[in-house]
Structures are given as C-alpha cells and as structure tokens.
Design a protein around this motif. Structure first.
Motif, mmCIF file in Angstrom:
data_model
loop_
_atom_site.group_PDB
_atom_site.id
_atom_site.type_symbol
_atom_site.label_atom_id
_atom_site.label_comp_id
_atom_site.label_asym_id
_atom_site.label_seq_id
_atom_site.Cartn_x
_atom_site.Cartn_y
_atom_site.Cartn_z
ATOM 1 N N LYS A 1 -24.078 28.712 -4.564
ATOM 2 C CA LYS A 1 -24.707 28.590 -6.042
ATOM 3 C C LYS A 1 -24.478 27.431 -6.423
ATOM 4 O O LYS A 1 -24.816 27.055 -7.452
ATOM 5 C CB LYS A 1 -23.822 29.862 -6.855
ATOM 6 C CG LYS A 1 -23.951 31.188 -6.574
ATOM 7 C CD LYS A 1 -25.361 31.604 -6.531
ATOM 8 C CE LYS A 1 -25.175 33.206 -6.564
ATOM 9 N NZ LYS A 1 -26.108 33.431 -5.287
ATOM 10 N N HIS A 2 -23.672 26.308 -5.621
ATOM 11 C CA HIS A 2 -23.513 24.998 -6.077
ATOM 12 C C HIS A 2 -23.548 23.875 -5.083
ATOM 13 O O HIS A 2 -23.565 24.248 -3.767
ATOM 14 C CB HIS A 2 -22.206 25.052 -6.876
ATOM 15 C CG HIS A 2 -21.204 25.781 -6.184
ATOM 16 N ND1 HIS A 2 -20.440 25.699 -5.163
ATOM 17 C CD2 HIS A 2 -20.471 27.067 -6.791
ATOM 18 C CE1 HIS A 2 -19.774 26.775 -4.817
ATOM 19 N NE2 HIS A 2 -19.704 27.422 -5.678
ATOM 20 N N GLU A 3 -23.357 22.736 -5.518
ATOM 21 C CA GLU A 3 -23.347 21.751 -4.377
ATOM 22 C C GLU A 3 -22.253 22.029 -3.382
ATOM 23 O O GLU A 3 -21.201 22.440 -3.851
ATOM 24 C CB GLU A 3 -23.224 20.256 -4.822
ATOM 25 C CG GLU A 3 -24.554 20.124 -5.931
ATOM 26 C CD GLU A 3 -24.382 18.794 -6.411
ATOM 27 O OE1 GLU A 3 -25.133 17.729 -6.358
ATOM 28 O OE2 GLU A 3 -23.204 18.280 -6.949
ATOM 29 N N ILE A 4 -22.264 21.649 -2.002
ATOM 30 C CA ILE A 4 -21.250 21.573 -1.033
ATOM 31 C C ILE A 4 -20.925 20.359 -0.512
ATOM 32 O O ILE A 4 -21.972 19.769 -0.062
ATOM 33 C CB ILE A 4 -21.794 22.727 -0.161
ATOM 34 C CG1 ILE A 4 -21.821 24.321 -0.651
ATOM 35 C CG2 ILE A 4 -20.746 22.846 1.113
ATOM 36 C CD1 ILE A 4 -20.722 24.861 -0.974
ATOM 37 N N THR A 5 -19.680 20.330 -0.334
ATOM 38 C CA THR A 5 -19.181 18.837 0.041
ATOM 39 C C THR A 5 -19.604 18.590 1.864
ATOM 40 O O THR A 5 -19.742 19.866 2.345
ATOM 41 C CB THR A 5 -18.028 18.717 -0.128
ATOM 42 O OG1 THR A 5 -17.233 19.410 0.562
ATOM 43 C CG2 THR A 5 -17.448 18.639 -1.612
ATOM 44 N N ASN A 6 -19.794 17.561 2.285
ATOM 45 C CA ASN A 6 -19.861 17.348 3.658
ATOM 46 C C ASN A 6 -18.648 18.029 4.359
ATOM 47 O O ASN A 6 -18.937 18.402 5.316
ATOM 48 C CB ASN A 6 -19.927 15.977 3.713
ATOM 49 C CG ASN A 6 -20.358 15.401 5.343
ATOM 50 O OD1 ASN A 6 -19.778 15.985 6.302
ATOM 51 N ND2 ASN A 6 -21.084 14.533 5.458
ATOM 52 N N THR B 1 -20.405 10.232 -4.032
ATOM 53 C CA THR B 1 -19.349 9.853 -4.893
ATOM 54 C C THR B 1 -18.505 8.940 -3.983
ATOM 55 O O THR B 1 -18.812 8.802 -2.819
ATOM 56 C CB THR B 1 -18.621 10.700 -5.683
ATOM 57 O OG1 THR B 1 -17.902 11.567 -4.786
ATOM 58 C CG2 THR B 1 -19.254 11.808 -6.555
ATOM 59 N N HIS B 2 -17.562 7.962 -4.729
ATOM 60 C CA HIS B 2 -16.412 7.613 -3.603
ATOM 61 C C HIS B 2 -15.827 8.463 -2.898
ATOM 62 O O HIS B 2 -15.316 8.076 -1.924
ATOM 63 C CB HIS B 2 -15.673 6.609 -4.686
ATOM 64 C CG HIS B 2 -16.362 5.426 -5.128
ATOM 65 N ND1 HIS B 2 -16.987 5.288 -6.229
ATOM 66 C CD2 HIS B 2 -16.416 4.133 -4.241
ATOM 67 C CE1 HIS B 2 -17.366 4.002 -6.306
ATOM 68 N NE2 HIS B 2 -17.009 3.370 -5.529
ATOM 69 N N ALA B 3 -15.701 9.599 -3.073
ATOM 70 C CA ALA B 3 -14.641 10.556 -2.635
ATOM 71 C C ALA B 3 -15.582 11.574 -1.610
ATOM 72 O O ALA B 3 -14.884 12.073 -0.753
ATOM 73 C CB ALA B 3 -13.798 11.336 -3.806
ATOM 74 N N ALA B 4 -16.843 11.596 -1.844
ATOM 75 C CA ALA B 4 -17.302 12.875 -1.272
ATOM 76 C C ALA B 4 -18.909 12.626 -1.355
ATOM 77 O O ALA B 4 -19.539 12.018 -2.125
ATOM 78 C CB ALA B 4 -16.982 14.246 -1.684
ATOM 79 N N SER B 5 -19.551 13.284 -0.261
ATOM 80 C CA SER B 5 -20.955 13.455 -0.266
ATOM 81 C C SER B 5 -21.184 14.790 -0.522
ATOM 82 O O SER B 5 -20.523 15.928 0.086
ATOM 83 C CB SER B 5 -21.534 13.353 0.990
ATOM 84 O OG SER B 5 -21.492 11.690 1.435
ATOM 85 N N TYR B 6 -22.297 15.256 -1.391
ATOM 86 C CA TYR B 6 -22.442 16.800 -1.658
ATOM 87 C C TYR B 6 -24.074 16.987 -1.467
ATOM 88 O O TYR B 6 -24.946 15.994 -1.466
ATOM 89 C CB TYR B 6 -22.335 16.863 -3.404
ATOM 90 C CG TYR B 6 -20.836 16.589 -3.862
ATOM 91 C CD1 TYR B 6 -20.216 17.747 -4.070
ATOM 92 C CD2 TYR B 6 -20.386 15.417 -4.208
ATOM 93 C CE1 TYR B 6 -18.969 17.788 -4.589
ATOM 94 C CE2 TYR B 6 -19.300 15.262 -4.733
ATOM 95 C CZ TYR B 6 -18.292 16.410 -4.817
ATOM 96 O OH TYR B 6 -17.164 16.071 -5.181
ATOM 97 N N ASP C 1 -13.135 22.930 -4.758
ATOM 98 C CA ASP C 1 -13.383 21.552 -4.372
ATOM 99 C C ASP C 1 -14.891 21.142 -4.876
ATOM 100 O O ASP C 1 -15.202 19.755 -4.581
ATOM 101 C CB ASP C 1 -13.668 21.593 -2.740
ATOM 102 C CG ASP C 1 -12.368 21.613 -1.927
ATOM 103 O OD1 ASP C 1 -11.283 21.581 -2.484
ATOM 104 O OD2 ASP C 1 -12.456 22.088 -0.730
ATOM 105 N N THR C 2 -15.694 21.921 -5.364
ATOM 106 C CA THR C 2 -16.974 21.503 -5.541
ATOM 107 C C THR C 2 -17.200 21.361 -7.524
ATOM 108 O O THR C 2 -18.074 20.999 -7.932
ATOM 109 C CB THR C 2 -17.875 22.191 -5.234
ATOM 110 O OG1 THR C 2 -17.894 23.569 -5.466
ATOM 111 C CG2 THR C 2 -18.218 22.032 -3.699
ATOM 112 N N SER C 3 -16.068 21.998 -8.098
ATOM 113 C CA SER C 3 -16.385 22.128 -9.519
ATOM 114 C C SER C 3 -15.861 21.057 -10.200
ATOM 115 O O SER C 3 -16.101 20.773 -11.428
ATOM 116 C CB SER C 3 -15.757 23.490 -9.964
ATOM 117 O OG SER C 3 -14.375 23.371 -9.762
ATOM 118 N N ILE C 4 -14.901 20.301 -9.651
ATOM 119 C CA ILE C 4 -14.408 18.929 -10.473
ATOM 120 C C ILE C 4 -15.003 17.648 -9.455
ATOM 121 O O ILE C 4 -14.633 17.730 -8.431
ATOM 122 C CB ILE C 4 -12.873 18.963 -10.345
ATOM 123 C CG1 ILE C 4 -12.450 20.424 -11.265
ATOM 124 C CG2 ILE C 4 -12.479 17.810 -11.231
ATOM 125 C CD1 ILE C 4 -10.910 20.568 -11.026
#
Length: 173
Positions: free
Chosen positions: A21-26, A62-67, A107-110
């Motif tokens: 239901k939301h963005e998922i990180t690489n 972002t600097h920390a992750a790809s979504y 991991d994806t909400s913040i």
C-alpha cells in the motif's frame, strides 16, 4: 540474462509493489529477491532501472534510500502478464510481505532527507507517512551537513515523541 529471466524479474517486482500500500525501498525489494535466490543484486538494479524507464514504476530518491511504487501502467501490464508469474513465487511474495509487515511499515513510514541551501546551510526534511498520507512533515535549517545527518537519524528514533508533542501543543489551548 535471458529474456525469460528478465520477464520473471520484472513480474516479481511489479507483483511485489502491487501487493503493498506504500512505497517500498530498494533494500526491501532486493532482500526478498536475494533471499529466495532469484538473481543477483546487479540484475535487480538493472531491472528496476528498466521498469522506471518504461514508466511501469516510479522511483524517488533520498540520501538514505531509493523508493519505488507501481504506476497505473505497471498495474495494467501486471494484469496482462500475471498468469506467467509462477504461483509459488506469488505465495513467496505474499508470505514475505506478511512475515515482514511491521518492519516494512517502519522502514517506509518515516522518511528523512537533507539538501544544501543557497546560504551554505542544510535543510533537513523529516516526514511521517501513514496509510499513504503525510501526517507530519518538519523541515529545519541547520548549519552543517553533519548536523543535518544527525537530525535525520534522530528523527527516525524519536518521530513518535515529536508527533505527540506537536499534536498536543498545537491542538490544545
């Protein structure tokens, strides 16, 4: 990579993203694909790039992750080819999502990121997303990149306290 394996990797990613239901990180996508031994890290990245270029998924960074999120075009494509995805693979994805639901949501909400401003300072942006809607967004101007990184790190561990404080302070007299 054969064309059949490329098609399988694409379908795995599209199905995975469609089930959330939301963005998922690489990192989450890669963890699933590597855990079940479908392919290597570099093939995953190439597949993500191709899916993005074909506008079947949307990438944000972002600097920390790809979504990643699936697009309507991606959903349409998945509906045409979903029958070619093995049932046991779909079950593995569903099982993985169920088993890791809490960690995936955390991991994806913040989301945190920072950018350099024109004044040689940094803007730290911190966001809390719940069920696809932003419930809190804070942006702070700080003097150094190190401070911006530290603020982003701290926000991840204190977002619930910050949200509660701001909500209480802003909603009562």
């Amino acid at each position: 990579m054969t064309s059949e394996s490329i098609k399988l990797y694409k379908l795995i990613i599209l199905y995975f993203l469609n089930r959330t239901k939301h963005e998922i990180t690489n990192a989450i996508l890669s963890d699933f694909i590597l855990e079940y031994g479908y392919t290597d890290y570099f093939s995953i990245q190439e597949t993500l790039k191709t899916l993005t270029e074909d506008e079947l998924i949307i990438a944000s960074q972002t600097h920390a992750a790809s979504y990643y999120t699936i697009t309507e075009k991606g959903k349409e494509t998945l509906s045409f080819f979903c029958s070619q995805l093995p049932k046991d693979t779909m079950q593995q994805i569903d099982s993985y999502l169920k088993k890791n639901k809490i960690q995936i949501v955390e991991d994806t909400s913040i989301r945190t990121d920072y950018t350099r401003t024109d004044q040689d300072e940094y803007l730290a942006r911190c966001t809390v997303v719940e069920r696809g809607s932003t419930i809190l967004e804070v942006a702070l101007n700080v003097p150094t990149e190190e401070k911006a990184i530290d603020m982003c790190r701290r926000f991840k561990t204190k977002s619930d306290i910050i949200y509660s404080f701001l909500y209480k302070e802003l909603s009562t007299d």
